[in-house]
Motif scaffolding. Structure first.
Motif, short mmCIF file in Angstrom:
data_model
loop_
_atom_site.label_atom_id
_atom_site.label_comp_id
_atom_site.label_asym_id
_atom_site.label_seq_id
_atom_site.Cartn_x
_atom_site.Cartn_y
_atom_site.Cartn_z
N UNK A 42 36.14 49.74 45.56
CA UNK A 42 35.09 49.46 46.55
C UNK A 42 34.90 47.96 46.82
N UNK A 43 34.90 47.15 45.80
CA UNK A 43 34.59 45.75 46.02
C UNK A 43 35.73 45.05 46.77
N UNK A 44 36.98 45.44 46.50
CA UNK A 44 38.05 44.79 47.26
C UNK A 44 38.02 45.29 48.70
N UNK A 45 37.46 46.48 48.88
CA UNK A 45 37.24 46.97 50.24
C UNK A 45 36.36 46.00 51.00
N UNK A 46 35.30 45.55 50.35
CA UNK A 46 34.39 44.58 50.98
C UNK A 46 35.13 43.29 51.31
N UNK A 47 36.01 42.88 50.41
CA UNK A 47 36.76 41.65 50.65
C UNK A 47 37.65 41.81 51.88
N UNK A 48 38.26 42.98 51.97
CA UNK A 48 39.15 43.19 53.12
C UNK A 48 38.35 43.24 54.42
N UNK A 49 37.14 43.80 54.35
CA UNK A 49 36.28 43.78 55.54
C UNK A 49 36.02 42.35 55.97
N UNK A 50 35.96 41.44 55.00
CA UNK A 50 35.74 40.03 55.31
C UNK A 50 37.04 39.32 55.68
N UNK A 51 38.06 40.15 56.01
CA UNK A 51 39.36 39.61 56.44
C UNK A 51 40.08 38.80 55.37
N UNK A 94 48.98 46.04 38.17
CA UNK A 94 48.36 47.36 38.08
C UNK A 94 47.94 47.79 39.49
N UNK A 95 48.48 48.94 39.97
CA UNK A 95 48.10 49.37 41.31
C UNK A 95 46.68 49.92 41.36
N UNK A 96 46.11 49.87 42.56
CA UNK A 96 44.84 50.54 42.76
C UNK A 96 45.08 52.02 42.94
N UNK A 97 44.01 52.76 42.82
CA UNK A 97 44.07 54.20 43.13
C UNK A 97 43.05 54.50 44.19
N UNK A 98 43.40 54.83 45.41
CA UNK A 98 44.76 54.90 45.94
C UNK A 98 45.35 53.51 46.12
N UNK A 99 46.66 53.47 46.14
CA UNK A 99 47.34 52.17 46.20
C UNK A 99 46.97 51.40 47.46
N UNK A 100 46.62 52.12 48.55
CA UNK A 100 46.34 51.41 49.79
C UNK A 100 44.93 50.83 49.82
N UNK A 101 44.24 50.87 48.70
CA UNK A 101 42.97 50.15 48.61
C UNK A 101 43.21 48.65 48.74
N UNK A 102 44.43 48.22 48.38
CA UNK A 102 44.80 46.82 48.56
C UNK A 102 45.78 46.72 49.72
N UNK A 103 45.95 45.52 50.26
CA UNK A 103 46.89 45.35 51.36
C UNK A 103 48.31 45.51 50.85
N UNK A 104 48.53 45.14 49.60
CA UNK A 104 49.86 45.29 49.03
C UNK A 104 49.76 45.26 47.51
N UNK A 152 38.11 57.02 36.01
CA UNK A 152 37.01 56.62 36.88
C UNK A 152 36.89 57.61 38.03
N UNK A 153 35.67 57.73 38.55
CA UNK A 153 35.48 58.55 39.75
C UNK A 153 35.54 57.62 40.95
N UNK A 154 36.38 57.97 41.92
CA UNK A 154 36.65 57.06 43.02
C UNK A 154 35.51 57.01 44.01
#
Ligand SMILES: Nc1ncnc2c1ncn2[C@@H]1O[C@H](COP(=O)(O)OP(=O)(O)OP(=O)(O)O)[C@@H](O)[C@H]1O
Ligand SMILES: Nc1ncnc2c1ncn2[C@@H]1O[C@H](COP(=O)(O)OP(=O)(O)OP(=O)(O)O)[C@@H](O)[C@H]1O
Ligand SMILES: O[C@@H]1[C@@H](O)[C@H](O)OC[C@H]1O
Ligand SMILES: [Mg+2]
Ligand SMILES: [Mg+2]
Lengths: 314, 364, 259, 364, 259
Positions: A75-84, A92-102, D184-186
Motif C-alpha cells: 500500500x505505501x509504495x502505491x502512494x509513492x507511485x501515485x506521487x509519480x 524480494x518481490x512484492x505480492x503482487x509483483x506489479x505493486x512495484x514498477x519493476x 500478510x493480508x493484502x
C-alpha cells in the motif's frame, strides 16, 4: 537534481550493506542524490513505511526497496507511485509483483533448485541421503520457503505445498530448524538436527553465515567430512568458505548489480519517463544466479571459487 | 564526668512509678512451633527455607519428563553435555544479569555489550595484528567500561536501570554495526591468526559425553560470583543496596560505589561471555544473540531471583538457564514445531515463577 | 558543663521546595553530655540531625566537630568520624539477617590469607559479637540471629538499630525517637543503655517526644521551634511544663541562653 | 453512655501535669518561603510544579533544532502531519503502556496483543466472511481478554508484570504466527471484503497538511484516558495502587480489581491500536511491530512517567511518542544512517529522562 | 459495661512461618467503650487487630460483629462493615495529595449527570470536607491540602491517617499506636479526638505503649502476652504498675477475668 532512495531490510546483513555500496557508488557516478534507509531488524515493516513516506516528503524521483514484508509494504509504495515516483523492488518481490514498477531480483526458487540438483549429482546415491534443512526463522517468509522448497525440488523430493516448509513426508528429510540467518543459530540448529539423527550427510542452509555455523557443529563432533553443506548467497566470506571446503556449493546472487541497475533505471526514468521491462516470461528482471563450487558436476554450469572471488556480490 | 549531675540519680530505681516492677519481668516474647500443619504445607515450608531448591527441583522434573517423552536420545550423555554447551553463553550472560537484578535493576544491554566486545577483540586480533592476549585485555577493559557507563547513568544521573540500558542497548548496537560493517569474521581466519580466541570451544570427551571448556567456564563464573556475593562484605553490600538502597546508605554503605562496582563487574562478565561465545559459535558474528538480553532475563527469573532486588541466589540463574535449555532440547527432540517451542517457553516462564511465588507465600 | 562543644553548628538552612525545614538553626553538643532535642512535629528536629550526620546536605551553615569545620558528604563520612545515628526510619535492610544488618559496612574478615586475599567474612565472630550486643539490650529473645529483619516486630527492629549504634558510635551517638515504637520494658532498656553509653564518656543527642524520659536522662534540653533553636534549658531548673510551653509557643523564653 | 465512667473526668483539665500549658500554644509549625533562590533554580522549581511541561519543552526544542538542521522539508505542514501519522500506532500503544506503568508495572506484550488482534480481525473479516463490525468486536473482546490474562497472572498468581508479559509475549507471538501462517493480508483483499478495517487510514487534507483519522484517534484515546485517570475515583485508585499497593489495600482499595481493570483496559486499547494499524499500514502484517513493545516503553519514559508507578501524567506518553517521531523524521530527512539514528535514539532516551530527574531533584 | 460485645473473637491463631503471632487469642469490645490493648513488643497486638479488620486471614478462630460470625477477606470488607483502622504503618499513598488520601475508596462524585454518567469527582466538596476534618484535629497548619503526603513530617502524616479513620469509622475505630510518632501537643489532640469519638457512641480499640495515655482514656485494658489475651483489667481498680507487671510477665494475674 535527481533524488533517489534505497530502503533495505536491515543494516545488519552484509548482503544489504553490499547493496548500499553498489547503489551509492552508482549514484555518485551518475550525479544522483541518494538517501539510504533500513529497518532495525528483519520484518521491521513500520520503519520501512516511514522511510517510504520520508522519500515522498523529500520529493524523490525513485525508490529502491527490499520489502521486509512483500504484502504489507504494497500500500505505501502505491502512494509513492501515485506521487509519480518510480518504485523498484530489489531482492524480494512484492505480492503482487506489479505493486512495484519493476523488480530486480534473484530467482530464489531457482537458486535453491540449483544447489539441490548439484547435491543430488554430487552424492551419487540420492536414496541414501539424510538431509538437514537450516531455515531462517519461525515466520517462514518468502525467501525462506522459496530457497528451501527449491532445494528439495532440485534434489528430487516431493515438496507438496511449495509455500509450506516441512510438509513433505520423504523419510530422507531428517528435519528443519531455524537459524535467524547467523552463525550462532546455524551451529545450534545443526547440533539439534544431529541429535535427531547423527547420520546427516547433506545440509541445506538459508545463507552462508548459517552454513559456517553448521560446519562448526559438525566439526566439533568430527563429522565435517560426513556431511555436504550447500548454501545460497555468494558473499565473499561464503565464497572463501567454498574455497576452504566448508561449503560444497553455493548459489551466488548479485546485490550490487541489483542496486546499480536500479539507480540506472531511476536515472532513465527521471530523464525521459521510461520504465524498465521484465525478463522474458517472468514478472521480474532476473539479475541471475550462478552456482559456485570447486566440484562441478555434469550438466550444471558453475564457476570455481577462485573465479567467484573476483565477482562475489559484484 | 563527676561534675555532670543531670536528673538521673545513680543507684536508685529510675523512671516513672509504674516501671519499678520491670525487674521481675519474663523474657519470653512469642511462641515458636516446629511442626508445620500438613503435607503440602510441610513441603512448602521446607522449600521456603531453601528457595534455591525450587529451580533445582524444576530442573530435575523437566529432565525426567522430557526423558519420558523424548526417550533415550534425550538422556544420552552426549545430549546432556550438549545442552550444557548450548546454554553456556546465555548462562554467563545470566550471571552478569543476576548481578544487576540483585541490585533491583535490569540490564537490557548485556548481550549488546558481549557482541560488541567479541567484534572488537576479533577485529584487533584477526585483522589488525594485535597479539590475541592484548586484544582480549582490550575487550575486558571495554566490557567493564561499558558496564561502568551504565553504572554511571544509574548512580550519578539517577536514571532507572531499565531506561539506562534501553538507551545504551541502542548505542552499543549501533557501535557494533559500525565497527563490524555487519561482516562476520570467519572461523578459518580466526584459526589462522588468533586461535586463542576459540579456546573455550575446545573440550574433552568421555563415555559419549562432550564437555567444552566453555561449559566449565560458565560453572566457574557462577561459583566465583556466588563466593563474592555470599562470603565477602562486598556481596553483603550488594544485597543491602538491592534490598533497600536508602537504608543501606544511611547505614553507611556507599551505594553509588557498590552499584558502580556491580555494573563494572557485570560488564566484565559480559566480556568473558564474548570470549566464550567466539569458541562456542566458531566465528564472530555481529548479528548473533539479538535476543540474548531477554533470554538472560528469562534465565534469571526462571531461576527464582526476585526482580525487586536483594533476594535470591545467583546459582538460581544457572539452574534457570539449564531449565530453559532442557526445555528447548526436549521439545525439539519430541519434534515440536519452533512455533510451539516459543509458545511453551512462554508458559515455562509463567509457571516457574508461579511455583516460586507459591513457595514464598508461606511468610505472608 | 564547660569547655568547647564536641559537635556544633551555626546557621544551618535546609529548604525542601517551598518549606524551610531548617531556618538558620544553631546547635551545640558538649563532651559527655546527653542533649535532648524536643519540638513539635515538623519543627525540623529530624532535618537538623540529618544535616549533622551527612544524610542531607544543608543549603547554608557550618558544622564543627571538635572545633574543626567539617562537611559530611554522606552518612558514611560522618560514621567514619565517629558519629553513629539511629534514624527514625531505622535504616535496616529487611531481607538481610540481624547479623548482616548489625555489621553493615563494618564487617569482620577472617584472620590470615582467607581474610586478606580472599576477603572472606568471619561469620562466627560476627554472630558472637551480635549476640552479645543484643543480650546487653535484653533483645536475645530474638530466636535466631540469622533471621531476616523483616520477620521482627517494629519494636524488635528498633532494638537492633539501637544496638548497632551503641556498638559502633565512638564520638557521638544520635538517636531520633528511639523509644517511639517501644514497649515499657524495651524503652527502659534503651534509656539504661543511653546512660551506660554516657558513663563511657560518649555524648548523646536524643530526640524524643516523651517528656518524662527527656527529663530523666537529659543534661540539657535543646528546644527546637519553627526550624531553629529557640533556647536551651536545664532540666534541673525548669519543669516539664516550661519545656512544653516553649516548644509549643505557649510561652516565650526570657532572659536565657536564647539562640 | 452515662454509665461509663472511665478514668477521664469531664470538663477538667486532662492529661499529665506538663500538658496543662497547651491551651496557649501557637499554631505555626514551619516557615514557608515563596521566592526561589537563583534563575536556573527558578526554572527548576517552576517545572517541578508542572512536570508535564518537560516533555512539551523537549518537543518544542527538538522541532526547532531539526527545523534548522533539516530545513524547510522538515517544517512543511505535510511533514509535520506525517509525523503525527507515523507515531499514531506507537502512540496508542504508549497509552496502553502508560496505564500499566502507572501501576508500577511494565508490559512487554502490548505490541504482540495488537498484532494478534489485527490478524484475528483480518482473518475473520477478509477471509471468513464475518461482517467487519463483528470481526472488530471479536478483536476488542480478544484484546481485553489478553490484557485480563496478563492481569490475572499479576494479581491472582502474584507474578511481577515484567515476567508475566515476558511470558505472554512469547505466547501471543506464537499464536499470531500460527493463526496467520506468517502470511500478510493484502491491501487489495481488505479493500474488497472489509474496507471498514482501513477506516483510520483515511483523512483529510488542507494547505498541504494531511491529517488521518488515525492521528485524531490517538489524541482522543489520550484525552479519554486522561479524564478517567484524573477526574474519576477509578483513576485515583490506579495512582494509589501504583504508588503503594499495600497502603492502598489497607485503605480499602481492592487493588486486585483495580489492576485487573487496568490490564483489561490496556488490552482493549491495544485492540484499538490494532484497528488503527490496519489503516496505517494498509495491510495486515503478522511480522510488523516486533519492537513495538520497547518503542512504547521508550515513548512512556521519554514522556516522563515514572517506572516506579503512581507518578506522571499519561499525556507525557503522547509527547514522548511525538518526540521520538520528530527525532526519527528529522534524522531521516537529514540523511543520517539508520545506524546513527539508532545511536541517537539511545542518547535521546538517556537525555530526556536525565532532564526529568534533574527537575524532580528539587524535592530531595 | 454490660450486654453483648460489639466486636469479639475466639481462639484466633496466626502463624508466620515458625512464629506463632497469635496463639488462640480471645478478644471482646463492648459497645461505646474505649478498650486499650497493651503488651510487650512482639506480643501480637498488631497481628490481633489485623486479624480483626481483614488485613490478615487468621489460621483458626472466629470473629463476631454484633454477635454475628463474620469473615473479612480484605480490609475493604471490614470497612464496609463500619470498622476503620489506623495502622502502625499508616497506609497512606505518598505521592497522592492529602485530600486524595483522605477519600481513598470513598470518593464523592459530582451531583447530576457529570457524576452518574461521567463519574466525575466533586473535588471542591472533598477539599472542603478534608479541610474541616483536619481543622478538628488542629492539623490545618498544613499549608496546602493538595500537597503530596510524602512532603509531610511523620507526625503530620499520623494526623492525616487519624483524621481519615475518625471521619469514616461508623461502628468501631481501631488505632494501632496512634500517638507513637506524635509530639506532646499533637498527642493531646488525638486523645481528645478519641474521647470525642467515644462521646459519639463509637467504641474504640487503642493499642499503645504509653501507660499514662492508656490509663487516662481507657475503660478497660486488654493485656496481651505471648500471642494471647492474658487478662482484662479495669483501670479504676488497677494501677499502672499492675498493668506493666502483667504485661511483662513480672506478675501473674489471679482471680480475675482471665482468658
Ligand atoms: N523530603 C522532604 N520533602 C519535603 N518536605 C520535607 C521533607 N522532609 C521534611 N520535610 C518538611 O520539613 C519540615 C521539618 O520536617 P522534620 O522531619 O525535620 O520534622 P521533625 O521535627 O523531625 O518532625 P517529627 O517530630 O514529626 O518527626 C516539615 O514541615 C516537613 O514537612
Ligand atoms: N509478616 C511477618 N512475618 C513473620 N513474622 C511476623 C510477621 N509479622 C509479625 N511477625 C511476628 O509475629 C510476632 C507478633 O508481631 P506483632 O507485630 O503482632 O507484635 P506487636 O505486639 O504489634 O509488637 P509491637 O508493639 O512491636 O508493634 C512477632 O514475633 C513478629 O516477629
Ligand atoms: O536475499 C537475501 C539473503 O541473501 C540474505 O542473506 O538474507 C535476506 C535475503 O533477502
Ligand atoms: Mg522527626
Ligand atoms: Mg505492633
Amino acid at each position: 537534481d535527481v533524488g533517489a532512495c534505497l530502503i533495505t531490510k536491515t543494516d545488519t546483513n552484509p548482503f544489504f550493506v553490499k547493496m548500499k555500496e553498489g547503489a551509492s557508488a552508482k549514484a555518485a557516478e551518475m550525479g544522483i542524490a541518494l538517501s539510504t534507509y533500513a529497518g532495525k531488524i528483519d520484518g521491521d515493516v513500520e520503519t520501512q513505511i516511514a522511510a517510504v513516506e520520508s522519500c515522498i516528503a523529500a520529493g524523490a524521483k525513485g525508490i529502491l526497496i527490499t520489502p521486509s514484508d512483500s504484502r504489507a509494504l504494497a500500500p505505501v509504495v502505491g502512494k509513492a507511485r501515485e506521487a509519480n515516483i518510480l518504485v523498484i523492488a530489489l531482492d524480494t518481490p512484492f505480492e503482487p509483483a506489479d505493486a512495484a514498477d519493476a523488480t530486480f531480483a534473484t530467482d530464489n526458487f531457482m537458486a535453491g533448485e540449483m544447489i539441490g540438483k548439484w547435491a543430488a549429482a554430487k552424492m551419487g546415491d540420492p536414496a541414501g541421503a539424510k538431509i538437514a534443512l537450516l531455515d531462517l526463522n519461525p515466520s517462514e517468509v518468502s525467501v525462506d520457503y522459496l530457497r528451501d522448497q527449491g532445494f528439495l525440488q532440485g534434489f528430487g523430493i516431493d515438496i507438496k505445498d511449495p509455500k509450506d516448509i516441512g510438509d513433505e513426508d520423504d523419510p530422507r528429510v531428517v528435519g528443519h530448524d531455524v537459524t535467524n540467518g547467523n552463525e550462532e543459530g546455524g551451529r545450534t540448529a545443526m547440533e539439534n538436527l544431529l541429535q535427531k539423527d547423527s547420520g546427516v550427510n547433506l545440509v541445506y542452509t538459508i545463507n552462508e553465515p548459517a552454513a559456517a555455523g553448521a560446519y562448526e557443529a559438525l566439526k566439533a563432533v568430527g563429522l565435517e567430512h560426513q556431511a555436504l553443506i550447500v548454501s545460497v548467497d555468494g558473499g565473499c566470506p561464503g565464497v572463501q568458505n567454498v574455497a576452504d571446503g566448508v561449503i560444497g556449493a553455493t548459489a551466488m546472487q548479485f546485490p550490487l548489480l541489483m542496486a546499480s541497475n536500479g539507480i540506472e533505471a531511476i536515472a532513465a526514468y527521471a530523464a525521459d519517463g521510461t520504465k524498465p521491462v521484465n525478463s522474458e516470461g517472468l514478472d521480474f528482471v532476473n539479475t541471475g544466479v550462478t552456482l559456485v563450487t570447486d566440484a562441478p558436476v555434469e550438466g550444471l554450469p558453475s564457476i570455481s571459487s577462485e573465479e567467484a572471488l573476483h565477482q562475489c556480490w559484484g | 564526668m563527676g561534675e555532670t549531675a543531670g536528673s538521673s540519680v545513680q543507684n536508685e530505681p529510675r523512671g516513672q512509678d509504674f516501671e519499678q516492677v520491670l525487674g521481675q519481668s519474663d523474657a519470653r516474647l512469642a511462641r515458636f512451633e516446629d511442626r508445620p500443619p500438613g503435607l503440602i504445607a510441610a513441603l512448602q515450608h521446607g522449600l521456603h527455607g531453601n528457595p534455591t531448591l525450587v529451580p533445582v527441583i524444576v530442573l530435575v522434573v523437566a529432565i525426567a519428563v522430557f526423558g519420558l517423552i523424548a526417550g533415550g536420545k534425550f538422556f544420552s550423555p552426549f545430549n546432556l553435555t550438549l545442552i550444557l554447551q548450548q546454554v553456556s553463553i546465555i548462562g554467563i550472560l545470566a550471571a552478569a544479569q543476576s548481578l544487576i537484578v540483585l541490585t533491583a535493576g535490569i540490564d537490557l544491554s548485556v548481550a549488546a555489550i558481549m557482541v560488541l566486545m567479541s567484534v572488537i577483540a576479533g577485529n584487533l586480533a584477526v585483522f589488525m595484528g594485535v597479539p590475541t592476549v592484548l586484544a582480549l585485555l582490550v575487550a575486558f577493559a571495554g566490557g567493564s567500561a561499558a558496564g561502568l557507563m551504565n553504572g554511571f547513568f544509574v548512580t550519578k544521573v539517577k536514571l532507572p536501570p531499565f531506561i539506562t540500558t534501553l538507551g545504551t542497548w541502542s548505542i552499543f548496537f549501533a557501535l557494533n554495526l559500525w565497527l563490524s560493517g555487519a561482516q562476520s569474521i570467519r572461523s578459518q581466519d580466526i584459526d589462522r591468526n588468533a586461535p586463542l580466541l576459540k579456546f573455550w570451544g575446545e573440550g574433552f570427551a568421555f563415555f559419549g559425553a562432550r564437555v567444552t571448556y566453555g561449559s566449565l567456564l560458565m560453572i566457574a563464573v557462577f561459583l566465583v560470583l556466588w563466593y563474592l556475593l555470599n562470603r565477602t562484605a562486598w556481596g553483603r553490600h550488594v544485597y543491602a543496596v538491592g534490598d533497600d538502597r536508602e537504608a543501606a546508605e544511611l547505614a553507611g554503605i556507599q551505594a553509588d560505589r557498590v552499584l558502580l562496582s556491580v555494573y563494572g563487574l557485570s560488564g566484565f562478565v559480559c566480556a568473558i561471555a564474548a570470549w566464550a561465545s567466539i569458541g562456542r559459535v566458531g566465528s564472530i558474528s555481529p548479528q548473533s544473540f539479538y535476543e540474548g538480553n531477554l533470554q538472560s532475563i528469562t534465565a534469571v527469573v526462571v531461576g527464582g531471583i526476585s526482580l525487586f532486588g536483594g533476594r535470591g541466589s545467583i546459582l538460581g540463574a544457572l539452574f534457570g538457564a539449564l531449565i530453559v535449555g532442557v526445555f528447548q532440547s526436549g521439545l525439539r527432540l519430541a519434534n515440536v514445531d519452533v512455533l510451539w517451542q516459543v509458545f511453551a517457553i512462554g508458559w515455562l516462564i509463567i509457571l516457574a515463577v508461579a511455583i516460586d511465588q507459591w513457595i514464598r507465600k508461606v511468610s505472608r | 558543663m564547660s569547655g568547647q562543644p564536641i559537635l556544633s553548628a551555626r546557621g544551618l538552612v535546609k529548604r525542601y521546595g517551598r518549606v524551610t525545614a531548617l531556618d538558620h538553626a544553631d546547635f551545640e553538643l558538649m563532651p559527655g553530655e546527653i542533649l535532648a532535642v524536643i519540638g513539635d512535629n515538623g519543627a525540623g528536629k529530624t532535618s537538623l540531625i540529618k544535616a549533622l550526620c551527612g544524610a542531607v546536605q544543608p543549603d547554608a551553615g557550618e558544622i564543627f566537630l571538635d572545633g574543626r569545620l567539617v562537611r559530611f558528604a554522606s552518612p558514611r563520612e560522618a560514621q567514619a568520624a565517629g558519629i553513629a545515628t539511629v534514624y527514625q526510619t531505622l535504616a535496616l535492610s529487611p531481607a538481610l539477617s540481624i547479623v548482616d544488618n548489625m555489621f553493615m559496612g563494618r564487617e569482620i574478615r577472617k584472620p590470615g590469607l582467607a581474610g586478606t586475599l580472599l576477603r572472606a567474612l568471619d561469620r562466627e565472630a560476627m554472630r558472637a559479637f551480635a549476640r552479645e550486643k543484643l543480650s546487653d539490650l535484653g533483645l536475645m529473645t530474638i530466636q535466631n540471629i540469622d533471621q531476616p529483619v523483616e520477620t521482627l516486630s517494629g519494636g524488635q527492629r528498633q532494638g537492633v538499630a539501637v544496638a548497632r549504634a551503641a556498638a559502633f558510635g565512638s564520638k557521638v551517638i544520635i538517636l531520633d525517637e528511639p523509644t517511639a515504637a517501644l514497649g515499657v520494658k524495651e524503652s527502659r532498656r534503651v534509656l539504661e543503655l543511653i546512660l551506660d553509653v554516657k558513663a563511657r564518656g560518649i555524648p548523646i543527642i536524643l530526640i524524643s517526644h516523651n517528656m518524662p524520659h527527656v527529663f530523666e536522662v537529659a543534661d540539657r534540653i535543646h528546644v527546637h521551634r519553627l526550624g531553629r533553636r529557640l533556647c536551651v534549658i536545664d532540666p534541673k531548673t525548669h519543669t516539664m511544663s516550661d519545656a512544653v510551653a516553649y516548644m509549643t509557643g505557649a510561652k516565650t523564653p526570657a532572659g536565657m541562653e536564647a539562640a
